[in-house]
Enzyme design. Structure first.
Site, PDB file in Angstrom:
ATOM      1  N   GLY A   1       0.691  -1.724   0.279  1.00  0.00           N
ATOM      2  CA  GLY A   1       0.189   0.235  -0.397  1.00  0.00           C
ATOM      3  C   GLY A   1       0.906   1.221   0.280  1.00  0.00           C
TER       4      GLY A   1
ATOM      5  CE  LYS B   1       4.504   3.337  -7.643  1.00  0.00           C
ATOM      6  NZ  LYS B   1       4.979   2.438  -6.490  1.00  0.00           N
TER       7      LYS B   1
ATOM      8  CG  ASP C   1       3.887  -0.103  -8.811  1.00  0.00           C
ATOM      9  OD1 ASP C   1       4.553   0.100  -9.835  1.00  0.00           O
ATOM     10  OD2 ASP C   1       4.155   0.041  -7.826  1.00  0.00           O
TER      11      ASP C   1
ATOM     12  CB  CYS D   1      10.600  -0.455  -9.187  1.00  0.00           C
ATOM     13  SG  CYS D   1      10.503  -2.092  -9.390  1.00  0.00           S
TER      14      CYS D   1
END
Length: 425
Positions: free
Chosen positions: A247, A249, A313, A366
């Site tokens: 959690g 983001k 993400d 990422c």
């Protein structure tokens, strides 16, 4: 602990990391939990020794192979000490420093260290991939991505990362957080891009301090904060964090929404979602709920085209986080990358169903690899012509068609983000 005791612990930890498929930080956490007698200062000293080896793992392995020596944890740590400026004699003393130190060097080990004397870690005959501390197979991909800047990018990727914090503006201001941290002896400065970011020059313990415990700050790389900013979630919106994990983001997005509206944190891992509960409470977030994604789940169908923002993400290679996770470089394979790109496409196929007309799908990784970033976006837009790409919502210095961050250029982890909008008609 004495320096010899720290060395003995470092040998044991490195041996566990080399034998365990889990990430090094997970192995280290388990290692220290089982050794409560190792205090905070000693943990940092042991970790510094081990991470020094992990950052130079391919260099050290190349040298040991060159000398036909085994790549044991003892020799890896001893070789790293040699290349850091210690003499073979001083190192030998550390291996004979009493009952808590490691066993003495064997004649064969001592002979190897003697042969290192006078050499530097770099050698002109090293292959490029060894020089850059990356797998051989990934070198062409990174050359295509960075071109002449590759050497500088990889050097930055091999430097320790600073400690970044995100200020929780639900509870304080950036200036207020700086003052609160200063009371704890922590000097924080505004980070260059994120409006919520603070940076500490050295990795210091903040989690036991009052500022963290009271939810004024959260540990989060500035690049990760910028992904949350790119979501552009406004108060009153309906938002999904589709691969929320614990959690991080979600917290930043809920904060930007001023606790107004509704955000759903989704993940396929129940333990990860459970980990978000304490963080949400500490931050004072109350407009978020969690949803576990399971096979056969009807939730996705019921919620079709109901959300203003959907953040994906995506699970990725993590190449952008190599400065934090240097061991990940030697673990990543071509098969891993192929499986990840397939998974990313599948997740996008599912998540796009949630986006309402006029709503935005934000795809982020990422990773620094085109396969997971631009190529993934191009393929998605070819499959779903009802979406189009919009310029990124970011600070002026970062604006463009997509967000691309790197340690060398921006001082953040390596991140990518693209914003895709579902057309109204």
């Amino acid at each position: 602990m004495t320096p010899a005791g720290q060395l003995a612990a470092a040998i044991d930890l490195l041996a566990e990391i080399e034998a365990d498929p889990r990430p090094a930080d997970a192995v280290a956490n388990h290692f220290f939990r089982n050794r409560r007698f190792i205090g905070g200062g000693d943990r940092r000293a042991v970790s510094t020794l081990v991470w020094g080896v992990l950052r130079a793992r391919r260099h050290l392995g190349w040298w040991l192979d060159k000398l036909h020596a085994p790549q044991t944890p003892r020799l890896l740590l001893a070789a790293q000490a040699i290349f850091s400026g210690q003499t073979p004699h001083k190192i030998a003393l550390a291996f004979t420093a009493g009952r808590y130190g490691p066993p003495p060097l064997s004649p064969e080990e001592a002979a190897v260290l003697d042969r290192f004397a006078g050499h530097t870690l770099e050698h002109p005959n090293m292959p490029e991939a060894v020089k850059y501390e990356i797998p051989d197979w990934i070198l062409p991909k990174l050359k295509a991505q960075f071109g002449p800047a590759l050497e500088a990018e990889m050097a930055a990727m091999n430097e320790p990362a600073p400690l970044d914090l995100r200020v929780n503006i639900l509870k304080t201001t950036r200036e207020g957080a700086i003052v609160a941290l200063a009371r704890e002896g922590l000097r924080a400065e505004p980070s260059p891009y994120s409006p919520w970011g603070l940076r500490l020059a050295n990795r210091q313990s903040v989690t036991q301090g009052k500022a963290f415990q009271d939810g004024l700050v959260e540990i989060q790389d500035e690049g990760s904060q910028l992904i949350a900013l790119a979501v552009d979630a406004q108060p009153g919106m309906r938002v999904v964090d589709y691969c929320a994990g614990a959690g991080g983001k979600t917290l930043a997005i809920a904060m930007n929404m001023e606790n107004k509206g509704h955000i759903v944190a989704c993940d396929v891992s129940a333990p990860r979602l459970e980990g978000a509960i304490k963080r949400l409470r500490r931050a004072g977030v109350h407009n978020a709920e969690r949803h576990l994604l399971e096979p056969g789940d009807k939730w996705l169908k019921r919620q079709g085209q109901k959300f203003d923002r959907v953040l994906v993400d995506a699970p990725c290679s993590g190449t952008g986080t190599w400065r934090r996770n240097p061991d990940a470089r030697t673990r990543l394979t071509e098969v891993d990358l192929a499986e990840l790109t397939q998974k990313q496409a599948m997740i996008l196929d599912q998540a796009q169903k949630l986006v309402k007309p006029g709503g935005k799908l934000v795809y982020a990784t990422c990773s620094v690899l085109n396969d997971e970033n631009e190529k993934q976006v191009e393929a998605f837009l070819a499959r779903y012509p009802m979406f189009e790409q919009l310029p990124i919502e970011a600070p002026a210095a970062l604006r463009g068609q997509a967000l691309r961050l790197s340690p060398r250029v921006h001082g953040t982890d390596g991140f990518f983000a693209a914003v895709l909008v579902r057309r109204e008609t």
